[in-house]
Design an enzyme around this catalytic site. Sequence first.
Site, PDB file in Angstrom:
ATOM      1  N   ASP A   8       0.853  -1.178   0.000  1.00 23.44           N
ATOM      2  CA  ASP A   8       0.000   0.000   0.000  1.00 23.44           C
ATOM      3  C   ASP A   8       0.891   1.232   0.000  1.00 23.44           C
ATOM      4  OD1 ASP A   8       0.909   0.341   2.613  1.00 23.44           O
ATOM      5  OD2 ASP A   8      -1.071   0.168   3.540  1.00 23.44           O
ATOM      6  N   CYS A  65       2.549  -3.645   4.130  1.00 23.79           N
ATOM      7  CA  CYS A  65       1.736  -2.485   4.489  1.00 23.79           C
ATOM      8  C   CYS A  65       2.376  -1.859   5.729  1.00 23.79           C
ATOM      9  CB  CYS A  65       0.266  -2.850   4.696  1.00 23.79           C
ATOM     10  SG  CYS A  65      -0.094  -3.981   6.055  1.00 23.79           S
ATOM     11  N   THR A  67       1.882  -2.179   9.014  1.00 24.24           N
ATOM     12  CA  THR A  67       2.259  -3.157  10.042  1.00 24.24           C
ATOM     13  C   THR A  67       2.457  -4.562   9.481  1.00 24.24           C
ATOM     14  OG1 THR A  67      -0.032  -3.730  10.525  1.00 24.24           O
ATOM     15  CG2 THR A  67       0.962  -1.934  11.830  1.00 24.24           C
ATOM     16  N   HIS A  98       8.324 -25.166   8.890  1.00 19.03           N
ATOM     17  CA  HIS A  98       7.181 -25.865   9.479  1.00 19.03           C
ATOM     18  C   HIS A  98       5.870 -25.678   8.728  1.00 19.03           C
ATOM     19  CE1 HIS A  98       9.056 -26.224  13.768  1.00 19.03           C
ATOM     20  NE2 HIS A  98       9.853 -26.682  12.824  1.00 19.03           N
ATOM     21  N   HIS A 134       4.573 -31.968   9.838  1.00 18.81           N
ATOM     22  CA  HIS A 134       4.294 -30.669   9.233  1.00 18.81           C
ATOM     23  C   HIS A 134       3.441 -30.820   7.978  1.00 18.81           C
ATOM     24  CE1 HIS A 134       6.808 -28.894  12.180  1.00 18.81           C
ATOM     25  NE2 HIS A 134       7.904 -29.488  11.740  1.00 18.81           N
TER      26      HIS A 134
END
Length: 143
Positions: A8, A65, A67, A98, A134
């Site tokens: 963004d 973005c 955060t 994993h 996994h």
Amino acid sequence: MKISIGCDHSALDLKNVLIKYLEQKGHEIVDRGTYTYDSCDYTDFGLAVAKDIESKTVDCGIVICFTGIGMSIIANKVKGVRCALCTNTELAKMTRLHNNSNMLALGASVVSEELAMEIVDTFLDTEFSNEERHIRRIDLIEK
């Protein structure tokens, strides 16, 4: 490796740094925007990258973005996407080992350019463990 990347307006500078960095390392980049500092909805660009993963037209994706939280949420709405928000190299390593994550989310306000490059390198260089436990867990996620 073919990598789709999107951001963004708050993360445009970091996206451009990462594109240049990855191209110098020989990766092919699909830039899904944004391309300006005009306010925009991160969802449009995160979804575009996630759709590249879903269609298997790229090997992996990177979304950025402010955060990284919003981008990871929208990306994980798309079937087949396993997007992890990573703030350090250990998380990038573990999500590949994993979870066989195929998308990386970064927060431009959370990581420096240098740390972002280290996280991206770790994410791209770490192979999935292929351990049965996994594989079983990823199969459960896909269901």
